[in-house]
Design an enzyme around this catalytic site. Structure first.
Site, short mmCIF file in Angstrom:
data_model
loop_
_atom_site.label_atom_id
_atom_site.label_comp_id
_atom_site.label_asym_id
_atom_site.label_seq_id
_atom_site.Cartn_x
_atom_site.Cartn_y
_atom_site.Cartn_z
N SER A 73 0.83 -1.22 0.00
CA SER A 73 0.00 0.00 0.00
C SER A 73 0.86 1.26 0.00
O SER A 73 1.87 1.33 0.71
CB SER A 73 -0.88 0.05 1.26
OG SER A 73 -1.80 -1.01 1.26
N TYR A 92 -9.84 3.07 -16.63
CA TYR A 92 -9.91 3.72 -15.32
C TYR A 92 -11.35 4.19 -15.04
O TYR A 92 -11.77 4.29 -13.88
CB TYR A 92 -8.90 4.87 -15.23
CG TYR A 92 -8.50 5.20 -13.81
CD1 TYR A 92 -7.86 4.26 -13.00
CD2 TYR A 92 -8.79 6.44 -13.24
CE1 TYR A 92 -7.50 4.55 -11.69
CE2 TYR A 92 -8.43 6.74 -11.95
CZ TYR A 92 -7.78 5.80 -11.18
OH TYR A 92 -7.44 6.10 -9.88
N ASP A 133 -14.22 2.89 9.24
CA ASP A 133 -14.83 2.68 7.93
C ASP A 133 -15.32 4.05 7.45
O ASP A 133 -16.19 4.65 8.09
CB ASP A 133 -16.01 1.69 8.09
CG ASP A 133 -16.79 1.55 6.80
OD1 ASP A 133 -16.46 2.23 5.80
OD2 ASP A 133 -17.75 0.75 6.79
N ARG A 188 1.96 -1.19 -8.50
CA ARG A 188 1.26 -2.47 -8.26
C ARG A 188 0.82 -2.60 -6.81
O ARG A 188 1.64 -2.87 -5.94
CB ARG A 188 2.21 -3.63 -8.54
CG ARG A 188 2.13 -4.15 -9.91
CD ARG A 188 3.04 -5.35 -10.05
NE ARG A 188 3.76 -5.30 -11.30
CZ ARG A 188 3.19 -5.58 -12.47
NH1 ARG A 188 1.94 -5.94 -12.55
NH2 ARG A 188 3.90 -5.48 -13.59
N LYS A 239 -11.83 10.45 -9.02
CA LYS A 239 -10.61 11.23 -8.79
C LYS A 239 -10.82 12.70 -9.20
O LYS A 239 -10.25 13.60 -8.57
CB LYS A 239 -9.42 10.63 -9.55
CG LYS A 239 -8.94 9.28 -9.01
CD LYS A 239 -8.61 9.30 -7.52
CE LYS A 239 -7.90 8.04 -7.07
NZ LYS A 239 -7.82 7.95 -5.59
#
Ligand code: NDP
Length: 257
Positions: free
Chosen positions: A22, A159, A68, A196, A166
């Site tokens: 991440s 995308y 969350d 990745r 975004k």
């Protein structure tokens, strides 16, 4: 003399570590290296033990809290807890996004209303929800960063829905920067090149996006999460004190083409 900023005794919240790949994990490691006190948030109980074992690699002991971002009460109570346990908040790295992977391939208009609402909620609205909840606890020169991608500025194959999310996120950065600037709080985005990660796997034919950048970007190579994290450190520390409402591209220069 080192120009590496010292963040000792300053509290930073890092949101969005799924695993060691991440981008948020690279940011956490960089802030930890600079001496920051870290609060790491995870989306649900099932991710807690994975994050605990990652956090044990950090130099400083981090506080781990569930949050969350689709739940306003959870966000409010997380930030109350952060303030109780760690005092004022110097900065937040928001590194969270989600879209149904069926909406990240094929024809853009095939997405559903439900997929659209969920992606925009988690990937764009959550930044505003988090900043709002942190408002009472921000240090006077606090800084917030989020992660965005070029697909919000122009069409990138597959995308699709995440591009719209975004674009909404990039615009939210500007409106938040304008609203919070008078309180001394800066809000910026880093537009990372393709890396990745778990989320990236959901984007159809992601390998082509990586190889296109490698062949054509001015630097002729992909970027690492660590390079994104260094820019994060610049924006989150006093080094970036004059920068707000900005989208900084860490993408080997691909966006200029
Ligand atoms: P990761 O999958 O590692 O991180 C995404 C994070 O979002 C995960 O930790 C995930 O948590 C979290 N998340 C999703 N839904 C929720 C929710 N409801 N509440 C709280 N957290 C949630 O991928 P990346 O590191 O790649 O992604 C981080 C950011 O960087 C995203 O905004 C992404 O769009 C952006 N970005 C990524 C690029 C890339 O190529 N990788 C390029 C440019 C931008 P969990 O898995 O626990 O559900």
């Amino acid at each position: 003399m080192s120009i590496f900023p010292t963040l000792t005794n300053k509290t930073y919240v890092v949101m969005g570590i799924a695993n060691k790949r991440s981008i948020a994990w690279a940011i956490a490691k960089t802030l930890d290296e600079a001496g920051a006190k870290l609060v790491l948030t995870y989306a649900a109980e099932r991710f807690k033990s994975g994050l605990e074992s990652l956090a044990s690699e950090l130099k400083q002991e981090a506080i781990l809290l569930e949050c969350d971002v689709t739940n306003d009460e959870a966000i409010d109570s997380t930030f109350r807890s952060i303030h109780e346990q760690a005092g004022e908040i110097q900065g937040i790295a928001h590194s969270i996004a989600f879209a149904d992977k069926e909406a990240l391939r094929g024809e853009f208009s095939e997405m559903t209303r439900g997929q659209f609402a969920q992606a925009l909620d988690i990937s764009a609205y959550s930044l505003t929800a988090v900043v709002k909840a942190a408002k009472p606890y921000f240090a006077q020169d606090a800084s917030v960063i989020t992660l965005t991608y070029l697909g919000g500025e122009r069409v990138v194959p597959n995308y699709n829905l995440m591009g719209v999310a975004k674009a909404a996120l990039d615009s939210s950065v500007k409106y938040l920067a304008n609203e919070y600037g008078p309180h001394g709080v800066r809000v910026n985005a880093i537009s990372a090149g393709p890396i990745r990660t778990l989320s990236a796997k959901g984007v159809g034919d992601f390998n082509s996006i990586l190889s296109e950048l490698e062949q054509k970007a001015p630097l002729r190579r992909n970027v690492s999460a660590e390079e994104v994290a260094s820019t994060g450190l610049f924006l989150l520390s006093g080094m970036g004190s004059g920068v707000t409402g900005e989208v900084i591209h860490v993408d080997s220069g691909y966006h200029i083409l």
